[in-house]
Design a protein around this motif. Structure first.
Motif, PDB file in Angstrom:
ATOM      1  N   THR A   5       0.783  -1.233   0.000  1.00  0.00           N
ATOM      2  CA  THR A   5       0.000   0.000   0.000  1.00  0.00           C
ATOM      3  C   THR A   5       0.814   1.281   0.000  1.00  0.00           C
ATOM      4  O   THR A   5       0.260   2.347  -0.217  1.00  0.00           O
ATOM      5  CB  THR A   5      -0.922   0.053   1.236  1.00  0.00           C
ATOM      6  N   ARG A   6       2.093   1.232   0.271  1.00  0.00           N
ATOM      7  CA  ARG A   6       2.887   2.453   0.380  1.00  0.00           C
ATOM      8  C   ARG A   6       4.144   2.419  -0.486  1.00  0.00           C
ATOM      9  O   ARG A   6       5.254   2.340   0.014  1.00  0.00           O
ATOM     10  CB  ARG A   6       3.288   2.683   1.847  1.00  0.00           C
ATOM     11  N   THR A  45      -4.698   3.978  -2.806  1.00  0.00           N
ATOM     12  CA  THR A  45      -4.457   3.211  -4.022  1.00  0.00           C
ATOM     13  C   THR A  45      -5.811   2.936  -4.646  1.00  0.00           C
ATOM     14  O   THR A  45      -6.675   2.332  -4.020  1.00  0.00           O
ATOM     15  CB  THR A  45      -3.739   1.883  -3.700  1.00  0.00           C
ATOM     16  N   LEU A  46      -5.982   3.394  -5.868  1.00  0.00           N
ATOM     17  CA  LEU A  46      -7.265   3.257  -6.551  1.00  0.00           C
ATOM     18  C   LEU A  46      -7.186   2.152  -7.590  1.00  0.00           C
ATOM     19  O   LEU A  46      -6.173   1.998  -8.272  1.00  0.00           O
ATOM     20  CB  LEU A  46      -7.647   4.570  -7.226  1.00  0.00           C
ATOM     21  N   PHE A  47      -8.254   1.415  -7.727  1.00  0.00           N
ATOM     22  CA  PHE A  47      -8.339   0.358  -8.728  1.00  0.00           C
ATOM     23  C   PHE A  47      -9.551   0.647  -9.613  1.00  0.00           C
ATOM     24  O   PHE A  47     -10.646   0.170  -9.356  1.00  0.00           O
ATOM     25  CB  PHE A  47      -8.460  -1.015  -8.058  1.00  0.00           C
ATOM     26  N   LYS A  89      -6.545   5.163 -17.836  1.00  0.00           N
ATOM     27  CA  LYS A  89      -6.718   4.635 -16.486  1.00  0.00           C
ATOM     28  C   LYS A  89      -5.758   3.469 -16.291  1.00  0.00           C
ATOM     29  O   LYS A  89      -5.517   2.686 -17.210  1.00  0.00           O
ATOM     30  CB  LYS A  89      -8.151   4.165 -16.266  1.00  0.00           C
ATOM     31  N   CYS A  90      -5.211   3.368 -15.103  1.00  0.00           N
ATOM     32  CA  CYS A  90      -4.314   2.255 -14.817  1.00  0.00           C
ATOM     33  C   CYS A  90      -4.374   1.911 -13.336  1.00  0.00           C
ATOM     34  O   CYS A  90      -4.845   2.695 -12.522  1.00  0.00           O
ATOM     35  CB  CYS A  90      -2.883   2.576 -15.241  1.00  0.00           C
ATOM     36  N   CYS A  91      -3.916   0.717 -13.016  1.00  0.00           N
ATOM     37  CA  CYS A  91      -3.845   0.310 -11.613  1.00  0.00           C
ATOM     38  C   CYS A  91      -2.556  -0.479 -11.400  1.00  0.00           C
ATOM     39  O   CYS A  91      -2.093  -1.181 -12.297  1.00  0.00           O
ATOM     40  CB  CYS A  91      -5.079  -0.471 -11.186  1.00  0.00           C
TER      41      CYS A  91
END
Length: 123
Positions: A5-6, A45-47, A89-91
């Motif tokens: 997450t970081r 963090t966006l998905f 858009k990406c993840c």
């Protein structure tokens, strides 16, 4: 924390882990600073929805350095892998920052090993 997450804390954690066997007061101060930063700065963090499966691409970014770690000889590498879809858009899919496991004699060798490890992770 850094691998899930970081990503902004990855290098700090990597550098601190190199001195865990013989820590000094300087490393303790640096560790406390990293912990304070982790508590102070919120990261999301966006998905997002990426669109249709046929239009999803994988983007791999990697980098390396030569002899920049605290011992003066070791080199570091890192990579981040994204799934990219429609409308930019990406993840994130994978990220890493670690010490190169071999002694390298040039920046070219460090970059080549970093690229190899990043592509291996992508595959």
């Amino acid at each position: 924390m850094t691998t899930q997450t970081r990503p902004d804390m990855t290098y700090d954690a990597h550098e601190l882990s190199m001195s865990k066997h013989h820590p000094t007061a300087k490393q303790l101060v640096r560790a406390n600073k990293a912990i304070r930063q982790a508590k102070r700065v919120q990261v999301d963090t966006l998905f997002p929805k990426l669109g249709s499966f046929g239009q999803i691409k994988m983007n791999v970014f990697c980098d390396a350095s030569w002899g920049n770690l605290p011992d003066g000889v070791s080199s570091a590498q890192g990579h981040v892998i994204f799934l990219a879809g429609q409308k930019h858009k990406c993840c994130p899919l994978s990220l890493a920052s670690n010490k190169i496991k071999r002694k390298v004699s040039s920046i070219l060798a460090a970059e080549a090993l970093s690229t190899y490890d990043a592509l291996d992770e992508a595959i």
